[in-house]
Design a protein around this motif. Structure first.
Motif, PDB file in Angstrom:
ATOM      1  N   MET A 133      41.745  40.051 -45.402  1.00  9.66           N
ATOM      2  CA  MET A 133      40.570  39.957 -44.513  1.00  9.66           C
ATOM      3  C   MET A 133      40.943  40.377 -43.092  1.00  9.66           C
ATOM      4  O   MET A 133      40.211  41.137 -42.452  1.00  9.66           O
ATOM      5  CB  MET A 133      40.051  38.515 -44.456  1.00  9.66           C
ATOM      6  N   GLU A 134      42.060  39.850 -42.621  1.00 18.72           N
ATOM      7  CA  GLU A 134      42.499  40.143 -41.252  1.00 18.72           C
ATOM      8  C   GLU A 134      42.786  41.630 -41.073  1.00 18.72           C
ATOM      9  O   GLU A 134      42.323  42.248 -40.110  1.00 18.72           O
ATOM     10  CB  GLU A 134      43.737  39.315 -40.913  1.00 18.72           C
ATOM     11  N   ARG A 135      43.527  42.222 -41.988  1.00 20.53           N
ATOM     12  CA  ARG A 135      43.857  43.653 -41.875  1.00 20.53           C
ATOM     13  C   ARG A 135      42.597  44.513 -41.932  1.00 20.53           C
ATOM     14  O   ARG A 135      42.446  45.451 -41.157  1.00 20.53           O
ATOM     15  CB  ARG A 135      44.843  44.063 -42.965  1.00 20.53           C
ATOM     16  N   SER A 136      41.692  44.185 -42.850  1.00 18.52           N
ATOM     17  CA  SER A 136      40.445  44.941 -42.952  1.00 18.52           C
ATOM     18  C   SER A 136      39.619  44.803 -41.679  1.00 18.52           C
ATOM     19  O   SER A 136      39.070  45.793 -41.170  1.00 18.52           O
ATOM     20  CB  SER A 136      39.620  44.450 -44.148  1.00 18.52           C
ATOM     21  N   LEU A 138      40.655  44.072 -38.627  1.00 18.72           N
ATOM     22  CA  LEU A 138      41.302  44.817 -37.532  1.00 18.72           C
ATOM     23  C   LEU A 138      40.999  46.306 -37.625  1.00 18.72           C
ATOM     24  O   LEU A 138      40.724  46.955 -36.617  1.00 18.72           O
ATOM     25  CB  LEU A 138      42.816  44.575 -37.538  1.00 18.72           C
ATOM     26  N   GLY A 139      41.027  46.844 -38.836  1.00 23.17           N
ATOM     27  CA  GLY A 139      40.694  48.249 -39.011  1.00 23.17           C
ATOM     28  C   GLY A 139      39.248  48.548 -38.647  1.00 23.17           C
ATOM     29  O   GLY A 139      38.950  49.552 -37.997  1.00 23.17           O
ATOM     30  N   LEU A 140      38.351  47.660 -39.046  1.00 27.12           N
ATOM     31  CA  LEU A 140      36.926  47.873 -38.764  1.00 27.12           C
ATOM     32  C   LEU A 140      36.604  47.805 -37.271  1.00 27.12           C
ATOM     33  O   LEU A 140      35.709  48.505 -36.800  1.00 27.12           O
ATOM     34  CB  LEU A 140      36.074  46.852 -39.529  1.00 27.12           C
ATOM     35  N   ILE A 141      37.335  46.941 -36.534  1.00 24.89           N
ATOM     36  CA  ILE A 141      37.096  46.883 -35.083  1.00 24.89           C
ATOM     37  C   ILE A 141      38.054  47.809 -34.326  1.00 24.89           C
ATOM     38  O   ILE A 141      38.105  47.792 -33.102  1.00 24.89           O
ATOM     39  CB  ILE A 141      37.149  45.440 -34.515  1.00 24.89           C
ATOM     40  N   LYS A 142      38.769  48.627 -35.106  1.00 30.45           N
ATOM     41  CA  LYS A 142      39.678  49.634 -34.558  1.00 30.45           C
ATOM     42  C   LYS A 142      40.710  49.025 -33.604  1.00 30.45           C
ATOM     43  O   LYS A 142      41.047  49.603 -32.578  1.00 30.45           O
ATOM     44  CB  LYS A 142      38.886  50.750 -33.880  1.00 30.45           C
ATOM     45  N   TYR A 143      41.171  47.825 -33.955  1.00 29.43           N
ATOM     46  CA  TYR A 143      42.190  47.104 -33.191  1.00 29.43           C
ATOM     47  C   TYR A 143      41.788  46.902 -31.731  1.00 29.43           C
ATOM     48  O   TYR A 143      42.628  46.764 -30.856  1.00 29.43           O
ATOM     49  CB  TYR A 143      43.546  47.800 -33.297  1.00 29.43           C
ATOM     50  N   ASP A 144      40.497  46.881 -31.459  1.00 30.88           N
ATOM     51  CA  ASP A 144      39.978  46.671 -30.103  1.00 30.88           C
ATOM     52  C   ASP A 144      39.967  45.164 -29.822  1.00 30.88           C
ATOM     53  O   ASP A 144      38.933  44.502 -29.942  1.00 30.88           O
ATOM     54  CB  ASP A 144      38.571  47.263 -29.984  1.00 30.88           C
ATOM     55  N   LEU A 145      41.129  44.633 -29.434  1.00 29.30           N
ATOM     56  CA  LEU A 145      41.293  43.187 -29.295  1.00 29.30           C
ATOM     57  C   LEU A 145      41.172  42.684 -27.863  1.00 29.30           C
ATOM     58  O   LEU A 145      40.811  41.530 -27.653  1.00 29.30           O
ATOM     59  CB  LEU A 145      42.654  42.760 -29.850  1.00 29.30           C
TER      60      LEU A 145
END
Length: 175
Positions: A133-136, A138-145
């Motif tokens: 879930m976390e990896r998916s 992060l990919g969906l928000i393009k690592y925009d943290l």
């Protein structure tokens, strides 16, 4: 010269935060009303109970919850219009957002872990599920943290009254 400040997110109503978080998680994308081939999904409580349980067990500060809401907003704005989810997608999005925000905002060693989340969900989801879930996510928000104080102010300007949250800024003494 301006004095340095520090900012703190304060929540006046845990109930308002819970309600808003539940509504946000369910409004990210349209989801199926039927469980698909995963028996554990049928064991899930109502989403508001699920989120309340995780909030209670994790004891996360309001700032982490707020940043997770900002992440969910970023996700919603980046999804294609045709995106659809399964019955448990709001649960998964909430878990991924709160885990990601916890890791981003916390001091070393104090963040939530996939194992801790699996335990808090009474093992409806495994640590492996939570990692995926976390990896998916992060990919969906393009690592925009990164979330700066201005992004928090903007979010609270839009939603602060419903969330019953404030950003309190303190001027630091310069001695």
């Amino acid at each position: 010269m301006e004095s340095p400040t520090t900012s703190t997110v304060c929540s006046r109503s845990p109930e308002a935060l819970l309600s808003f978080t539940t509504n946000t998680a369910t409004s990210v994308l349209p989801c199926s009303k039927k469980a698909k081939q995963r028996p554990a999904v049928t064991m899930l409580p109502p989403l508001d109970d699920f989120i309340a349980n995780l909030f209670r067990r994790s004891q996360l500060p309001p700032s982490v919850c707020l940043v997770s809401l900002i992440y969910l907003q970023r996700l919603k704005s980046s999804l294609p219009r045709h995106a659809r989810g399964d019955l448990d997608t709001p649960y998964r999005l909430f878990l991924a957002a709160i885990l990601t925000a916890s890791k981003f905002m916390s001091e070393a060693g104090s963040a939530l872990t996939s194992q801790a989340i699996a335990e808090m969900t009474d093992h409806v989801y495994t640590p492996k599920d939570v990692n995926l879930m976390e990896r998916s996510f992060l990919g969906l928000i393009k690592y925009d943290l990164f979330v700066n104080v201005e992004a928090i102010k903007d979010y609270l300007a839009l939603h602060g009254s419903m969330l019953e949250m404030d950003l309190v800024e303190h001027v630091l003494d310069q001695q």
